[in-house]
Design a protein around this motif. Sequence first.
Motif, PDB file in Angstrom:
ATOM      1  N   PHE A  88      14.490  25.730 -42.615  1.00  0.00           N
ATOM      2  CA  PHE A  88      13.383  25.219 -43.008  1.00  0.00           C
ATOM      3  C   PHE A  88      12.419  26.490 -43.485  1.00  0.00           C
ATOM      4  O   PHE A  88      10.672  26.111 -44.014  1.00  0.00           O
ATOM      5  N   SER A  89      12.431  27.076 -42.514  1.00  0.00           N
ATOM      6  CA  SER A  89      10.923  28.212 -41.962  1.00  0.00           C
ATOM      7  C   SER A  89      10.993  29.148 -42.855  1.00  0.00           C
ATOM      8  O   SER A  89      10.018  29.669 -43.317  1.00  0.00           O
ATOM      9  N   PHE A  90      11.793  29.068 -44.077  1.00  0.00           N
ATOM     10  CA  PHE A  90      12.274  30.101 -45.077  1.00  0.00           C
ATOM     11  C   PHE A  90      11.188  29.849 -45.805  1.00  0.00           C
ATOM     12  O   PHE A  90      10.649  30.456 -46.998  1.00  0.00           O
ATOM     13  N   LEU A  91      10.957  28.587 -46.079  1.00  0.00           N
ATOM     14  CA  LEU A  91       9.727  28.183 -46.773  1.00  0.00           C
ATOM     15  C   LEU A  91       7.749  28.656 -46.521  1.00  0.00           C
ATOM     16  O   LEU A  91       7.425  27.835 -46.138  1.00  0.00           O
TER      17      LEU A  91
ATOM     18  N   ASP B 175      11.348  14.432 -37.850  1.00  0.00           N
ATOM     19  CA  ASP B 175      11.614  15.913 -38.095  1.00  0.00           C
ATOM     20  C   ASP B 175      11.127  16.146 -39.957  1.00  0.00           C
ATOM     21  O   ASP B 175      10.141  17.077 -39.885  1.00  0.00           O
ATOM     22  N   VAL B 176      11.050  15.303 -40.530  1.00  0.00           N
ATOM     23  CA  VAL B 176      10.717  15.767 -41.817  1.00  0.00           C
ATOM     24  C   VAL B 176       9.186  15.281 -41.465  1.00  0.00           C
ATOM     25  O   VAL B 176       8.448  16.134 -42.236  1.00  0.00           O
ATOM     26  N   GLN B 177       8.604  14.618 -40.849  1.00  0.00           N
ATOM     27  CA  GLN B 177       7.245  14.672 -41.144  1.00  0.00           C
ATOM     28  C   GLN B 177       6.743  16.347 -39.746  1.00  0.00           C
ATOM     29  O   GLN B 177       5.890  16.538 -40.759  1.00  0.00           O
ATOM     30  N   THR B 178       7.466  16.678 -39.594  1.00  0.00           N
ATOM     31  CA  THR B 178       6.993  17.328 -38.815  1.00  0.00           C
ATOM     32  C   THR B 178       6.983  18.953 -40.457  1.00  0.00           C
ATOM     33  O   THR B 178       5.971  19.916 -40.129  1.00  0.00           O
ATOM     34  N   LEU B 179       7.538  18.736 -40.545  1.00  0.00           N
ATOM     35  CA  LEU B 179       8.375  19.874 -42.202  1.00  0.00           C
ATOM     36  C   LEU B 179       7.262  19.355 -42.919  1.00  0.00           C
ATOM     37  O   LEU B 179       6.453  21.001 -43.674  1.00  0.00           O
ATOM     38  N   VAL B 180       6.623  18.134 -43.118  1.00  0.00           N
ATOM     39  CA  VAL B 180       5.162  18.058 -44.097  1.00  0.00           C
ATOM     40  C   VAL B 180       3.984  18.472 -43.517  1.00  0.00           C
ATOM     41  O   VAL B 180       3.713  19.775 -44.172  1.00  0.00           O
ATOM     42  N   ASP B 181       4.159  19.111 -42.483  1.00  0.00           N
ATOM     43  CA  ASP B 181       2.851  18.932 -41.834  1.00  0.00           C
ATOM     44  C   ASP B 181       2.784  20.872 -42.047  1.00  0.00           C
ATOM     45  O   ASP B 181       1.364  21.260 -42.437  1.00  0.00           O
TER      46      ASP B 181
END
Length: 218
Positions: free
Chosen positions: A139-142, A164-170
């Motif tokens: 998801f690094s394109f964000l 893993d979702v928490q890492t993305l959210v953070d």
Amino acid sequence: MPEVIFNGPAGRIEGRFQPAKSRTAPIALILHLHPQFGGTMNNQVVYQLYYMFAKRGFAVLRFNFRGVGRSQGSFDHGQGELSDAAAALDWVQTVHPDARSCWIAGFSFGAWIGMQLLMRRPEVEGFISAAPPANLYDFSFLAPCPSSGLIVHGDADKVVPSKDVQTLVDKLKTQKGIVIDHKVVPGANHFFENHMDELMTECGSYLDKRLGVSKEIA
């Protein structure tokens, strides 16, 4: 809920389209989970999201990615499916040209595709990502994420662990100019089995908040 067939990059795409009563109503595009793991536009999460937006007056489209149902083509590991989603949004904008804005909602694999699409389409003003597969896809394109949105998942998800979702959210929350709402559905697995009502309550409340709608329709 008329059946629709429109042209996509790999041939015909099968969908269901709910027209809006208002000429300037916003558009919503709903994207289903992984085609190789039983994902179709008739998945219960996709179906419920579709009606959630329709109930609020949106022009809503859900469709089958290539190779699913009556959609032509074959699975393309995300690249072709992103092209399908772009073609689907183009089609809705053609039949509903005066829309004020656009939203994208995706479930699992569809959340990954949807968040790629919003990077390409500046008219997308909001998104809902249910169980985004942050451990399975990049998801690094964000960077930066162009729109505010909701990320919601279950704390009993064994496919995509909560950390893993928490890492993305953070990561997203550090970006300026957008607001990421993050909701966790207690006890829910990846498919929100037996927790669909809680999922839709979170999604509906978030959408109403963004739309500035009173609680009567929630």
